[in-house]
Design an enzyme around this catalytic site. Sequence first.
Site, PDB file in Angstrom:
ATOM      1  N   GLU A 122      -1.775  -0.886   6.994  1.00  0.00           N
ATOM      2  CA  GLU A 122      -0.953  -0.155   7.963  1.00  0.00           C
ATOM      3  C   GLU A 122      -0.741   1.234   7.403  1.00  0.00           C
ATOM      4  O   GLU A 122       0.012   1.400   6.442  1.00  0.00           O
ATOM      5  CB  GLU A 122       0.406  -0.850   8.145  1.00  0.00           C
ATOM      6  N   LYS A 154       5.580  -5.768  -3.995  1.00  0.00           N
ATOM      7  CA  LYS A 154       5.755  -4.557  -4.821  1.00  0.00           C
ATOM      8  C   LYS A 154       6.318  -3.473  -3.904  1.00  0.00           C
ATOM      9  O   LYS A 154       5.595  -2.825  -3.159  1.00  0.00           O
ATOM     10  CB  LYS A 154       4.393  -4.135  -5.375  1.00  0.00           C
ATOM     11  N   GLU A 181      -0.813  14.587   8.610  1.00  0.00           N
ATOM     12  CA  GLU A 181       0.466  13.875   8.660  1.00  0.00           C
ATOM     13  C   GLU A 181       1.445  14.571   7.721  1.00  0.00           C
ATOM     14  O   GLU A 181       1.222  14.627   6.512  1.00  0.00           O
ATOM     15  CB  GLU A 181       0.284  12.421   8.236  1.00  0.00           C
ATOM     16  N   CYS A 209       5.712   6.256  10.414  1.00  0.00           N
ATOM     17  CA  CYS A 209       4.244   6.306  10.563  1.00  0.00           C
ATOM     18  C   CYS A 209       3.835   6.679  11.976  1.00  0.00           C
ATOM     19  O   CYS A 209       2.825   7.338  12.196  1.00  0.00           O
ATOM     20  CB  CYS A 209       3.655   4.958  10.184  1.00  0.00           C
TER      21      CYS A 209
HETATM   22  P1  NAD Z   1       2.088   5.485  -0.752  1.00  0.00           P
HETATM   23  O1  NAD Z   1       0.696   5.149  -0.406  1.00  0.00           O
HETATM   24  O2  NAD Z   1       2.341   6.610  -1.671  1.00  0.00           O
HETATM   25  O3  NAD Z   1       2.812   4.228  -1.429  1.00  0.00           O
HETATM   26  C1  NAD Z   1       2.883   2.983  -0.782  1.00  0.00           C
HETATM   27  C2  NAD Z   1       2.974   1.906  -1.834  1.00  0.00           C
HETATM   28  O4  NAD Z   1       1.770   1.874  -2.579  1.00  0.00           O
HETATM   29  C3  NAD Z   1       4.103   2.118  -2.840  1.00  0.00           C
HETATM   30  O5  NAD Z   1       4.690   0.870  -3.125  1.00  0.00           O
HETATM   31  C4  NAD Z   1       3.365   2.655  -4.052  1.00  0.00           C
HETATM   32  O6  NAD Z   1       4.000   2.405  -5.264  1.00  0.00           O
HETATM   33  C5  NAD Z   1       2.066   1.870  -3.956  1.00  0.00           C
HETATM   34  N1  NAD Z   1       0.960   2.459  -4.704  1.00  0.00           N
HETATM   35  C6  NAD Z   1       0.785   3.755  -5.080  1.00  0.00           C
HETATM   36  N2  NAD Z   1      -0.358   3.879  -5.787  1.00  0.00           N
HETATM   37  C7  NAD Z   1      -0.928   2.650  -5.845  1.00  0.00           C
HETATM   38  C8  NAD Z   1      -2.125   2.142  -6.412  1.00  0.00           C
HETATM   39  N3  NAD Z   1      -2.962   2.920  -7.094  1.00  0.00           N
HETATM   40  N4  NAD Z   1      -2.404   0.836  -6.254  1.00  0.00           N
HETATM   41  C9  NAD Z   1      -1.575   0.040  -5.566  1.00  0.00           C
HETATM   42  N5  NAD Z   1      -0.410   0.453  -5.022  1.00  0.00           N
HETATM   43  C10 NAD Z   1      -0.093   1.747  -5.158  1.00  0.00           C
HETATM   44  O7  NAD Z   1       2.841   5.674   0.629  1.00  0.00           O
HETATM   45  P2  NAD Z   1       4.363   6.074   0.848  1.00  0.00           P
HETATM   46  O8  NAD Z   1       4.508   7.514   0.507  1.00  0.00           O
HETATM   47  O9  NAD Z   1       5.262   5.091   0.175  1.00  0.00           O
HETATM   48  O10 NAD Z   1       4.535   5.851   2.419  1.00  0.00           O
HETATM   49  C11 NAD Z   1       4.196   6.814   3.331  1.00  0.00           C
HETATM   50  C12 NAD Z   1       2.920   6.441   4.043  1.00  0.00           C
HETATM   51  O11 NAD Z   1       3.026   5.158   4.601  1.00  0.00           O
HETATM   52  C13 NAD Z   1       2.668   7.369   5.210  1.00  0.00           C
HETATM   53  O12 NAD Z   1       1.297   7.720   5.281  1.00  0.00           O
HETATM   54  C14 NAD Z   1       3.046   6.516   6.405  1.00  0.00           C
HETATM   55  O13 NAD Z   1       2.471   6.913   7.597  1.00  0.00           O
HETATM   56  C15 NAD Z   1       2.630   5.159   5.963  1.00  0.00           C
HETATM   57  N6  NAD Z   1       3.341   4.108   6.722  1.00  0.00           N
HETATM   58  C16 NAD Z   1       2.657   3.396   7.667  1.00  0.00           C
HETATM   59  C17 NAD Z   1       3.300   2.421   8.419  1.00  0.00           C
HETATM   60  C18 NAD Z   1       2.572   1.627   9.489  1.00  0.00           C
HETATM   61  O14 NAD Z   1       3.132   0.670   9.987  1.00  0.00           O
HETATM   62  N7  NAD Z   1       1.362   1.999   9.870  1.00  0.00           N
HETATM   63  C19 NAD Z   1       4.645   2.169   8.187  1.00  0.00           C
HETATM   64  C20 NAD Z   1       5.313   2.897   7.220  1.00  0.00           C
HETATM   65  C21 NAD Z   1       4.647   3.862   6.477  1.00  0.00           C
END
Ligand code: NAD
Length: 499
Positions: free
Chosen positions: A255, A180, A395, A289
């Site tokens: 992650e 997803k 962040e 991240c």
């Molecule tokens: P997000 O949590 O908003 O979304 C991530 C994913 O989760 C998306 O596909 C979204 O549609 C899905 N999602 C949202 N609500 C959900 C729910 N209720 N149930 C299941 N899935 C759901 O994050 P984002 O804005 O896409 O990404 C940014 C975040 O990701 C930042 O905090 C960043 O630091 C982190 N990140 C971490 C790494 C790592 O390797 N540690 C890498 C990249 C990004």
Amino acid sequence: MSTAFRTQLWINGAYVNAKSGDTFVTVNPASNSPICSVQAAGADDINDAVAAAAACLNSPNWGYASTGPQRATILRKLGEVFTAKKSEIAELDSLDQGKPLREANADMDDAISACAYFANLAEKREEEIVDNGTEGVFQTRIVHEPIGVIGAITPWNYPVLMALWKVIPAIACGCTVVLKPSELAPLSCIWLGELCKEAGLPDGALNVVPGMGHPAGSALSNHKGVDKLSFTGSLPTAQKIMVGAAGGPRALSLELGGKSPLIVFDDAPVDATVDWILTGILWGSGQVCSSTSRVLLQRGIRDKVMERLLERLAAVRIGDSLSAELRAFEGPAMGPVVSKGQYDKIWEFIDEAMEVHTCAYGGRREMTAALGEGYFIPPTVFVDVPMTSRVWREEIFGPVLCVRSFDTEAEAVAAANDSEYGLAAAVFSADAARADRVARAMRAGITWVNCCQPAFIQCPWGGVKNSGFGRELGKWGMEEFTSVKQLTSCASGHQWELW
Ligand code: NAD
């Protein structure tokens, strides 16, 4: 761009529309204009995708029945397919997410290397024999099995790469995947199912279900047919996913975000250090991240670093990554941030900090106003921000750097560790013993000495504290998709004589 957009779900080896007929629009962040409308998966589609993945897992040609060499062959072919399509996939990510082509191409290089690396691991993986202390009576072997159906939920900052950091090792282990991708930049991921099929991956082994966090992501994380959830994204979403995982219970790796510190001692080389700081905060427009968002400068080097940093920032080019100008530009460049929501969130942090802290660079909307309707944000640097301030602690996920000074090593380490996050941290010093000591003292899953941000497919990636748990990449990444089975056999005819 020559690539036609794929806008449907990919389930069981074919493109299909969402059963509900729902769609969403993906937007070009450089112009704030719609790119195309994409099918939005709902709970019924997730059911279909998980069913296809479960059937494939138990089929005679994949999953438990697959062999390391078979998986390796597919991954090597996938590397060839990616190599042939590299520039088209990279352009899709630039268009959909906004990142400079140089960065999007680097993502694809990483993915291509990962195909070769995990192919080798899959091929070389052997059963282990464990000495169980029974001197030949019982023989125990450890068999590596696929952990099962993977629910992979990914963010938008590295659209295709974050997905492939999961999909490639999952394939190497013989798992099946329901992916997803983020609704903010789904286009490259939607294509992955077709590309994997071209590489020989059986139907059902990779299913891609673009859609919203709810209902698509939530249906996937709550689905009883999923054996392992592999999530990359924010902490609030992770907390919801943990509830879904508890309902299984199913395995989980997270992650999450970071607020990575970078400590510079007086003996560090100024030019090289500033170069790494810029990479640390401007790569991906700070939407990384592990972005280096907190810099701690020892008092004696502070002015020299700041002077050089401001000089270098003035040379950063900002614009539409796919414009002729930025395509031709070889120096430091930044695209827009991904969405209106992200743009507003970053400006909220900046506006609040402009009221109360000292801004050394950026911070004003006029600096990017000429770039039109896109979501452009100038690199912004705040100095001497209190450690209690929001910009220092939270962040931001944008090109916003916070700088503080320190006197002693102990003070710097304490400041670096004073964070709810623990993804990455860096230290710069010419004193190797001190750098090593500090790198070990910083509570983070990844620590860098005299550099920041390099990620290697051979090495574990992941954090501690609120940055999550579990590791991606390297042999540790393989373990996340593996179930170790104990297979113990007794010498024929031997009795235990317990009764
Ligand atoms: P997000 O949590 O908003 O979304 C991530 C994913 O989760 C998306 O596909 C979204 O549609 C899905 N999602 C949202 N609500 C959900 C729910 N209720 N149930 C299941 N899935 C759901 O994050 P984002 O804005 O896409 O990404 C940014 C975040 O990701 C930042 O905090 C960043 O630091 C982190 N990140 C971490 C790494 C790592 O390797 N540690 C890498 C990249 C990004």
